[in-house]
Structures are given as C-alpha cells and as structure tokens.
Design an enzyme around this catalytic site. Structure first.
Site, PDB file in Angstrom:
ATOM      1  NE  ARG A 189      -2.959   0.906   3.466  1.00 20.12           N
ATOM      2  CZ  ARG A 189      -4.046   0.668   4.281  1.00 20.12           C
ATOM      3  NH1 ARG A 189      -4.982  -0.045   4.115  1.00 20.12           N
ATOM      4  NH2 ARG A 189      -3.642   1.123   5.548  1.00 20.12           N
ATOM      5  CB  THR A 262      -1.750   7.099  18.404  1.00 13.47           C
ATOM      6  OG1 THR A 262      -2.625   6.795  17.575  1.00 13.47           O
ATOM      7  CG2 THR A 262      -1.539   8.580  18.112  1.00 13.47           C
ATOM      8  CD  GLU A 284      -2.917   5.564   6.596  1.00 11.03           C
ATOM      9  OE1 GLU A 284      -4.050   5.251   7.097  1.00 11.03           O
ATOM     10  OE2 GLU A 284      -2.978   6.622   5.697  1.00 11.03           O
ATOM     11  CB  SER A 476      -9.886  -2.252   3.733  1.00 12.09           C
ATOM     12  OG  SER A 476     -10.078  -2.081   5.248  1.00 12.09           O
TER      13      SER A 476
HETATM   14  N1  LIG Z   1      -4.057   3.418  10.306  1.00 11.38           N
HETATM   15  C1  LIG Z   1      -3.484   2.314   9.638  1.00 11.38           C
HETATM   16  O1  LIG Z   1      -3.699   2.197   8.557  1.00 11.38           O
HETATM   17  C2  LIG Z   1      -2.966   0.929  10.550  1.00 11.38           C
HETATM   18  C3  LIG Z   1      -2.854  -0.007  10.169  1.00 11.38           C
HETATM   19  C4  LIG Z   1      -2.226  -1.172  10.910  1.00 11.38           C
HETATM   20  C5  LIG Z   1      -1.997  -0.710  12.087  1.00 11.38           C
HETATM   21  N2  LIG Z   1      -2.270   0.232  12.757  1.00 11.38           N
HETATM   22  C6  LIG Z   1      -1.853   0.564  14.154  1.00 11.38           C
HETATM   23  O2  LIG Z   1      -0.768  -0.080  14.502  1.00 11.38           O
HETATM   24  C7  LIG Z   1      -0.722  -0.453  15.845  1.00 11.38           C
HETATM   25  C8  LIG Z   1      -0.410  -1.909  15.915  1.00 11.38           C
HETATM   26  O3  LIG Z   1       0.920  -2.199  15.189  1.00 11.38           O
HETATM   27  P1  LIG Z   1       2.184  -2.196  16.105  1.00 11.38           P
HETATM   28  O4  LIG Z   1       2.264  -2.702  17.664  1.00 11.38           O
HETATM   29  O5  LIG Z   1       3.364  -2.826  15.329  1.00 11.38           O
HETATM   30  O6  LIG Z   1       2.586  -0.666  16.241  1.00 11.38           O
HETATM   31  P2  LIG Z   1       4.024   0.199  16.890  1.00 11.38           P
HETATM   32  O7  LIG Z   1       3.634   1.413  16.679  1.00 11.38           O
HETATM   33  O8  LIG Z   1       4.794  -0.363  18.064  1.00 11.38           O
HETATM   34  O9  LIG Z   1       4.947  -0.565  15.584  1.00 11.38           O
HETATM   35  C9  LIG Z   1       4.923  -0.243  14.565  1.00 11.38           C
HETATM   36  C10 LIG Z   1       6.278   0.007  13.811  1.00 11.38           C
HETATM   37  O10 LIG Z   1       6.975   1.102  14.268  1.00 11.38           O
HETATM   38  C11 LIG Z   1       8.110   0.450  14.772  1.00 11.38           C
HETATM   39  N3  LIG Z   1       8.648   1.433  15.814  1.00 11.38           N
HETATM   40  C12 LIG Z   1       8.437   1.102  17.236  1.00 11.38           C
HETATM   41  N4  LIG Z   1       8.927   2.065  17.942  1.00 11.38           N
HETATM   42  C13 LIG Z   1       9.619   2.826  17.102  1.00 11.38           C
HETATM   43  C14 LIG Z   1      10.081   4.030  17.270  1.00 11.38           C
HETATM   44  N5  LIG Z   1      10.567   4.476  18.445  1.00 11.38           N
HETATM   45  N6  LIG Z   1      10.765   4.780  15.961  1.00 11.38           N
HETATM   46  C15 LIG Z   1      10.701   4.155  14.924  1.00 11.38           C
HETATM   47  N7  LIG Z   1       9.875   3.039  14.735  1.00 11.38           N
HETATM   48  C16 LIG Z   1       9.189   2.387  15.797  1.00 11.38           C
HETATM   49  C17 LIG Z   1       7.930  -0.808  14.802  1.00 11.38           C
HETATM   50  O11 LIG Z   1       9.155  -1.670  14.897  1.00 11.38           O
HETATM   51  C18 LIG Z   1       6.798  -1.416  13.976  1.00 11.38           C
HETATM   52  O12 LIG Z   1       7.818  -1.413  12.799  1.00 11.38           O
HETATM   53  C19 LIG Z   1      -2.310  -0.363  16.310  1.00 11.38           C
HETATM   54  O13 LIG Z   1      -2.341   0.931  16.984  1.00 11.38           O
HETATM   55  C20 LIG Z   1      -2.945   0.001  15.149  1.00 11.38           C
HETATM   56  O14 LIG Z   1      -3.999   0.603  15.066  1.00 11.38           O
HETATM   57  C21 LIG Z   1      -2.841   1.413  11.856  1.00 11.38           C
HETATM   58  O1  LIG Z   2      -4.910  -2.665  10.378  1.00  7.52           O
HETATM   59  C1  LIG Z   2      -5.353  -1.990   9.654  1.00  7.52           C
HETATM   60  C2  LIG Z   2      -5.355  -2.104   8.152  1.00  7.52           C
HETATM   61  C3  LIG Z   2      -6.268  -3.058   7.669  1.00  7.52           C
HETATM   62  C4  LIG Z   2      -7.024  -2.709   6.455  1.00  7.52           C
HETATM   63  O2  LIG Z   2      -6.514  -2.207   5.300  1.00  7.52           O
HETATM   64  O3  LIG Z   2      -8.148  -3.173   6.357  1.00  7.52           O
END
Ligand SMILES: NC(=O)c1ccc[n+]([C@@H]2O[C@H](COP(=O)([O-])OP(=O)(O)OC[C@H]3O[C@@H](n4cnc5c(N)ncnc54)[C@H](O)[C@@H]3O)[C@@H](O)[C@H]2O)c1
Ligand SMILES: O=CCCC(=O)O
EC number: 1.2.1.24
Length: 513
Positions: A189, A262, A284, A476
């Site tokens: 994406r 976030t 995102e 989606s």
């Molecule tokens: N809006 C969207 O399209 C979308 C899609 C999928 C997941 N999410 C969100 O992602 C979260 C779950 O994913 P997660 O647990 O992997 O999130 P996360 O923020 O912990 O990690 C995401 C990525 O960031 C990296 N990361 C962690 N700490 C970092 C730092 N200090 N600096 C740079 N990179 C860092 C991780 O290694 C990973 O690759 C949930 O809140 C979910 O809602 C959002």
């Molecule tokens: O977790 C978020 C992405 C999921 C989706 O694209 O439907």
C-alpha cells in the site's frame, strides 16, 4: 480438539521457496546463527521460526541504503509510466504465483488464520494492480495540466500572455515503517504508489514479522524492480528507533510514511519537525472504532457486520470495531444473536484448516486485554461469553462479549487490539454521538447499522472519522481512500489519493509571447 501443526520446520522451507537469500536468515535447527541476529517466533506455539541476520553496523547500513535510493531516484524518475506499470504488474504476478507460501509464512509469523492471510495476499497485490494502471494515465496523476494564463499581454488587457503548465513529479526517496498486523498489504500500500510515482523506498518492517517483508522484496527483485528502488531493512527492536530517526532527519529522504501506533507516530512527527529538511509525512495510526446499532437496524445484518469487523485478526486490526453502542431497545436481542455467532468461532493455530481466530501477537498483548476486561468487570460490566484466557496457550484470549461497560473505562476509551466486544447502551442519536466524541480522540473507522435513509446521510456527516461503514463491517478496498483524522493520523492510502502522497505538483510559467 487441539488445533496445532506438528512441526514448525516449515518456515525455512517457505523462505527457500520464496527465494529469500540465505544471508538474510538462519534456520534454528542448524548451527548457531551469525551475530548480530534476532529471532522471529510463531505466536501460535511460541516456537522460534528462524533467526534474521542483521547488519554488523546497522546505522551505516541504513545510511548506505538511503544513499543508494537517492542515486536510484535519478534514473527512476525519468522512466516511462508504461515501464513502471509493467514492473508493478510483474511484481503482483509473482506475489499471486506464490500466494500459498506467502500466506503460510504470514500466518506463521503473525498468527492470523490462513484464510485471512490468503485474503491479505490478494489485498496486497491489488495495490500493485491499481497503481500500475495509475502509471498509464497521461492525463492522470503521472501527467500534468496546461492552464490558460490569466496574465494580460500589454498594451492590451484583453490578450493572454504566456502559458501555465503543471507537472506531477515523484517526491523522491521515501522511508517507510510498517506494523506486524498486516505484514504484506501495509507494505504494498506504500511501495506500490511510491514506485508508480517513480520514487525509491527503504522500508523497515515490524521486527515481529520481517519474513513476509523479505519475501516480498525477493519477489520484487525477481519481477525486475531495481534493487535500490525497494530495500527492506529487517532490523531488531534495539535498532528500530535509530531507523526512525534516520529516515526522519536525513535530507535525502523526502517523504516518510508510517503505519503503527499513535504513540510512535508522534515520535516520528517530532523527529521530522526537529531534524533535517521539512518533509512530507503520512501517518496511518491507531483506531478505536465505534460500532453503533440503532433501534431500526436489521439485527442479522448488524451481527454479521459486527463479527466481521470485530474478530478479524483476533481483533488486532486498526479498523476493528471496539466501542459498541447499542440502542437500549435492541441491546438484549442484538447481544443474544451476537453471542450465538461468537460461540461458533474456532480458536487455535491459524495454520490449521478451519480455525477462524488465532492467538494475540504477544504475551504482553494478551495481558493488556486481560487487564482491561478485569477492570471493566470490576466497574460493573457483565461477561456474556469469554472473559478469560483460552486454555490453548499463553497468547490466546477467548472471544469475549461484555455488556454494561462504563464509557469512562479504559476498555472503551482506548484501542484494545483484542477479541473483546465492549458494549454500552444509548437512548437517541445525540447521546450516541456524544459518547463517541467524548470517549476517544481517534478518528479512523466507524460503523453503524440502521435502515433509515435519513440517518444514513446525516449521521455519517456528523461522525469525525476518516471512514464510515453503514450496515457493513469490512470497508477496506484499494479503490477507496483509507485513513483517519485526529489521533488516527494524516494522509490517505489506496485510491488516487494514495498516489498523490508521493507526488509534488510543479508549476511552470512560460512567457512565449
Ligand atoms: N491506520 C492504519 O492504517 C493502521 C494499520 C495497521 C496498524 N495500525 C496501528 O498499529 C498499531 C499496531 O501495530 P504495532 O504494535 O506494530 O505498532 P507500533 O507503533 O508499536 O510499531 C509499528 C512499527 O513501528 C516500529 N517502531 C516502534 N517504535 C519505534 C520508534 N521509536 N521509532 C521508529 N519506529 C518504531 C515498530 O518496529 C514497527 O515496525 C495499532 O495501534 C494499530 O491500530 C494502523
Ligand atoms: O490494520 C489496519 C489495516 C487493515 C486494512 O487495510 O483493512
């Protein structure tokens, strides 16, 4: 019945099938892996899958990757749209030809049921198809416009002087960071529209799911994508902040795109603001989607939508419904029907046929869910089903339905990322809106069920969310703009809007008179 695979030696076979170079990973069963490395495990059985070998000097490796991408941009930006289109199509073809192996690899490292992983392979490839077409439209995003000049040509105020032209140009080198919950689609994406716009990228996947990313990179190269046009840096957790800081502060990186929490999104935005040149940033971020069932809803439709949006990936999806608001007249009936459907979920190892809900990604994730449910119950919520760990293993939690949750509870106010329906009641539309607005500042997806045409048009407009599903739980699609507002982020992915994020519009005035 215990649903699990007898052996996990399958990961090395998949990596070999998918052509991931042996320098990138090391089978656990062989000699000890070269240092440095990190282990990737299977959340279903908590057994290590393979070791991922990381660079000896990760910082120089990231710098070298950025430099290569920057050089690559000079040649990529002058390629034709049809050439880039063909590249994306070939990559999508490779992905589809390896669908089974990719899906199994994804399930092994992130735990989602195989049917969902297979769906994600197709979803991921759809971004490459879509942006391959976008490359072909000379009047579209890859083109530009000619605008009649408004400037007069003296001495007459009547005649036009010159012509205005606009060109859409690729923004330059992109730095990407992706999460574990969609190990494939969150990558295509971003990389799909970037490549379509002529932009090279470097990407760090989640340290929990680097294998799918490495496989994707291998398939991209097989399809002919130049090596420096897409590089995956599979780094361990300790090198992650360094990668983030480097892409945010290096002047050669012109755009970053992050999908994840976030909390981390805000760290990256701060780093972008404080170091290096001003750059484009797409975020995102997390959700906490409300799911509203009005008194006039078709409850069968509502239950189907709720099941689809809540339990996908065991509730670990950014667009998963989290906060359930049920009109007081239908609460009883809706929850009764919902519980009957929840009873049908088959929890187990996602790699086993028939399993519809896998484990949570980590022990910590399971503990967060457990704690939130405990607190909700202590504050008066009633457990209708589930409400405890699943006997299947330490990362499993039973699909759960809670009634009478206090809207000031953590489980209602923050993203749970687990298989829990936290429900409360409301009396009218205004009260539902008030609860939605005051319990969370996130604004990714929202859902509601009604049969009133009037409400369909009015309520959607009142919701402060980037995406709204009406009588539907899965919204989606590559053709729709995906993204949020408020604490859920900035920017859109998918759709033509997703490619605009990788373009800069240049305006040229030519005085040719
Ligand atoms: N809006 C969207 O399209 C979308 C899609 C999928 C997941 N999410 C969100 O992602 C979260 C779950 O994913 P997660 O647990 O992997 O999130 P996360 O923020 O912990 O990690 C995401 C990525 O960031 C990296 N990361 C962690 N700490 C970092 C730092 N200090 N600096 C740079 N990179 C860092 C991780 O290694 C990973 O690759 C949930 O809140 C979910 O809602 C959002
Ligand atoms: O977790 C978020 C992405 C999921 C989706 O694209 O439907």
């Amino acid at each position: 019945m215990r649903l699990t695979l007898p052996t996990l030696t399958i990961a090395p076979i998949l990596l070999e099938n998918l052509g991931v170079p042996l320098t990138a990973w090391h089978a656990i069963s062989k000699t000890s892996p070269p240092n440095p490395h990190f282990l990737v495990d299977n959340p279903a059985s908590i057994t290590p899958l393979v070791a991922v070998v990381t660079p000896k000097n990760p910082q120089s490796a990231v710098k070298a990757s950025i430099d290569r991408a920057s050089e690559e941009f000079e040649s990529l930006k002058i390629t034709t749209g049809p050439w880039r289109s063909n590249l994306l199509l070939k990559w999508a073809k490779e992905i589809r030809e390896n669908k089974k192996d990719l899906a199994m690899l994804m399930t092994l490292e992130c735990g989602k049921p195989l049917a969902e992983s297979t769906g994600e392979v197709e979803y991921g490839a759809s971004f490459l198809d879509f942006y391959s077409s976008e490359c072909l439209r000379p009047n579209g995003l890859n083109g530009g416009t000619i605008i009649p000049s408004p400037f007069p040509k003296p001495p007459s105020a009547k005649n036009t002087r010159g012509t205005i032209m606009t060109f859409n140009e690729g923004v330059g080198v992109c730095g990407f960071i992706t999460p574990w919950n969609f190990p494939l689609a969150m990558i295509t994406r971003k990389v799909g529209p970037a490549l379509a716009a002529g932009c090279p990228s470097i990407l760090k996947p989640s340290e929990l799911t680097p294998l799918t990313a490495l496989a994707l990179q291998g398939l991209a190269y097989k399809a002919g994508v130049p090596k420096a046009a897409f590089e995956v840096l599979a780094l361990g957790a300790e090198d992650t902040p360094m990668f983030g800081e480097m892409i945010c502060t290096d002047d050669k990186v012109k755009k970053i795109s992050f999908t994840g929490s976030t909390r981390v999104g805000k760290i990256l935005m701060k780093q972008c603001a404080e170091g290096g040149i001003v750059k484009k940033a797409s975020m995102e971020l997390g959700g906490n989607a409300p799911f509203v069932v009005f008194a006039d809803a078709d409850l069968d439709v509502a239950v189907k939508a709720a099941m689809a949006s809540k339990f996908r990936n065991a509730g670990q999806t950014c667009v998963c419904s989290d906060r359930f608001l049920l009109h007081e007249d239908i609460e009883e009936e809706f929850l009764g029907l919902l519980v009957k459907e929840v009873e049908k979920l088959r929890v187990g190892d996602g790699a086993v046929a028939g399993v519809t809900m896998g484990p949570l990604i980590s022990l910590q994730a399971r503990e967060v869910v457990e704690e939130k449910v405990k607190n909700a119950v202590a504050n008066g919520a009633e457990i209708l089903i589930g409400g405890e760990r699943h006997e299947f293993g330490e990362r499993y939690y039973k699909p759960t339905v809670l009634r009478g949750v206090s809207v000031s509870d953590d489980i209602f106010k923050t993203e749970t990322f687990g298989p829990v329906v936290a429900s409360t009641t409301f009396r009218d539309d205004e009260e539902a809106l008030e609860i939605i607005r005051t319990t969370s500042k996130t604004g990714l997806a929202s859902y509601y069920c009604t049969q009133s045409a009037d409400r369909i048009f009015n309520f959607s407009r009142k919701l402060e969310h980037g995406m709204v599903g009406v009588n539907e739980g899965i919204i989606s699609s590559v053709v729709a703009p995906f993204g949020g507002v408020g604490e859920s982020g900035i920017g859109r992915e998918g759709n033509a809007a997703g490619m605009r994020e990788y373009l800069e519009e240049k305006y040229v005035f030519v005085n040719h008179n």
